[in-house]
Enzyme design. Sequence first.
Site, short mmCIF file in Angstrom:
data_model
loop_
_atom_site.label_atom_id
_atom_site.label_comp_id
_atom_site.label_asym_id
_atom_site.label_seq_id
_atom_site.Cartn_x
_atom_site.Cartn_y
_atom_site.Cartn_z
N GLY A 25 -4.99 28.20 -33.95
CA GLY A 25 -5.03 27.57 -35.27
C GLY A 25 -3.94 26.54 -35.54
N ASN A 27 -4.11 23.38 -35.06
CA ASN A 27 -4.76 22.23 -35.72
C ASN A 27 -5.12 22.55 -37.17
OD1 ASN A 27 -5.23 19.79 -33.89
ND2 ASN A 27 -5.77 21.51 -32.55
N MET A 99 -14.67 27.78 -30.30
CA MET A 99 -15.12 27.84 -28.91
C MET A 99 -16.60 28.21 -28.75
SD MET A 99 -12.71 26.65 -27.35
CE MET A 99 -10.95 26.46 -27.18
N LYS A 100 -17.35 28.15 -29.86
CA LYS A 100 -18.79 28.40 -29.75
C LYS A 100 -19.55 27.12 -30.06
CE LYS A 100 -18.45 32.75 -28.81
NZ LYS A 100 -17.93 33.72 -29.77
N ASN A 116 -15.19 17.26 -34.25
CA ASN A 116 -14.56 18.22 -33.34
C ASN A 116 -13.38 17.55 -32.66
OD1 ASN A 116 -14.34 20.57 -31.59
ND2 ASN A 116 -15.28 19.33 -29.96
N HIS A 118 -11.24 17.62 -29.08
CA HIS A 118 -11.39 18.09 -27.70
C HIS A 118 -10.19 17.63 -26.86
CE1 HIS A 118 -13.58 19.59 -24.24
NE2 HIS A 118 -13.17 18.50 -23.59
C1 GAR Z 1 -7.15 22.52 -29.08
O1 GAR Z 1 -6.32 22.01 -28.07
C2 GAR Z 1 -8.53 21.92 -29.01
O2 GAR Z 1 -8.54 20.63 -28.47
C3 GAR Z 1 -9.24 22.87 -28.08
O3 GAR Z 1 -8.74 24.13 -28.42
C4 GAR Z 1 -7.40 24.01 -28.85
C5 GAR Z 1 -7.23 24.83 -30.10
O4 GAR Z 1 -5.89 24.91 -30.48
N1 GAR Z 1 -10.66 22.79 -28.26
C6 GAR Z 1 -11.54 22.94 -27.28
O5 GAR Z 1 -11.22 23.16 -26.14
C7 GAR Z 1 -12.98 22.80 -27.70
N2 GAR Z 1 -13.83 22.84 -26.59
P1 GAR Z 1 -5.49 25.42 -31.91
O6 GAR Z 1 -6.27 26.71 -32.16
O7 GAR Z 1 -4.01 25.68 -31.81
O8 GAR Z 1 -5.82 24.36 -32.91
#
Ligand code: GAR
Length: 198
Positions: A25, A27, A99-100, A116, A118
């Site tokens: 979390g 972000n 992640m879903k 989103n 990525h």
């Molecule tokens: C982030 O780095 C995001 O880019 C990635 O998960 C992380 C979540 O971090 N997303 C993916 O890989 C989507 N396929 P956070 O929970 O600290 O924000």
Amino acid sequence: KNQIKFIKFFKMVKKNTCVFISGQGSNLKNLIFFSRDNIFPIKISLVISDNKNAYGLNYAKKFQIPYILINTRSKSYENKILSNLKKYNISFICLAGYMKMISNNLIRIYQKKIINIHPSLLPKFKGLNTFNRILKNKEKKTGCTVHYVNEKLDGGSTIIQKSFFIDKKDNELDLKRKTQKLEHRAFPEAIIKIFSQN
Ligand code: GAR
């Protein structure tokens, strides 16, 4: 006086936003921080997590943002999402480490209203396990992408990308740290970009 009117105007038109998470979390925390500014275009009105142990839920609790947990193995989870989006009058959705996959139904309803983040320079390295694959592929550069969500995995059009050069000594953890540092600038910038165009 005019300045106050101006600020009030922006406060009024903040978009009710739902943030989807699955884990840490960082972000979400960053978007909460930005959204507390009067002139940032969104208000985070709801958090949805598919993981009851997601650390990010602590930020929802700390900042008193309503949150719901969904179980993507249950049949009714899609309805639970839709009814809550309606209940909280959500008009914009941010996927922040969710992640879903999002259902096609939801994508249709929120056409061009779901974004989103990525951890790669899309269209390179779609999907999971990105840092490992980036190192194996001996990439010179990597970064992050904020993009619209469509029916294809990590496939919608790009809003913003930020990149950095990979150091020879960088391991997966270094890449993650450097990428997330950029993500915390890219996500708010993408949101400002979207709403300043409308
Ligand atoms: C982030 O780095 C995001 O880019 C990635 O998960 C992380 C979540 O971090 N997303 C993916 O890989 C989507 N396929 P956070 O929970 O600290 O924000």
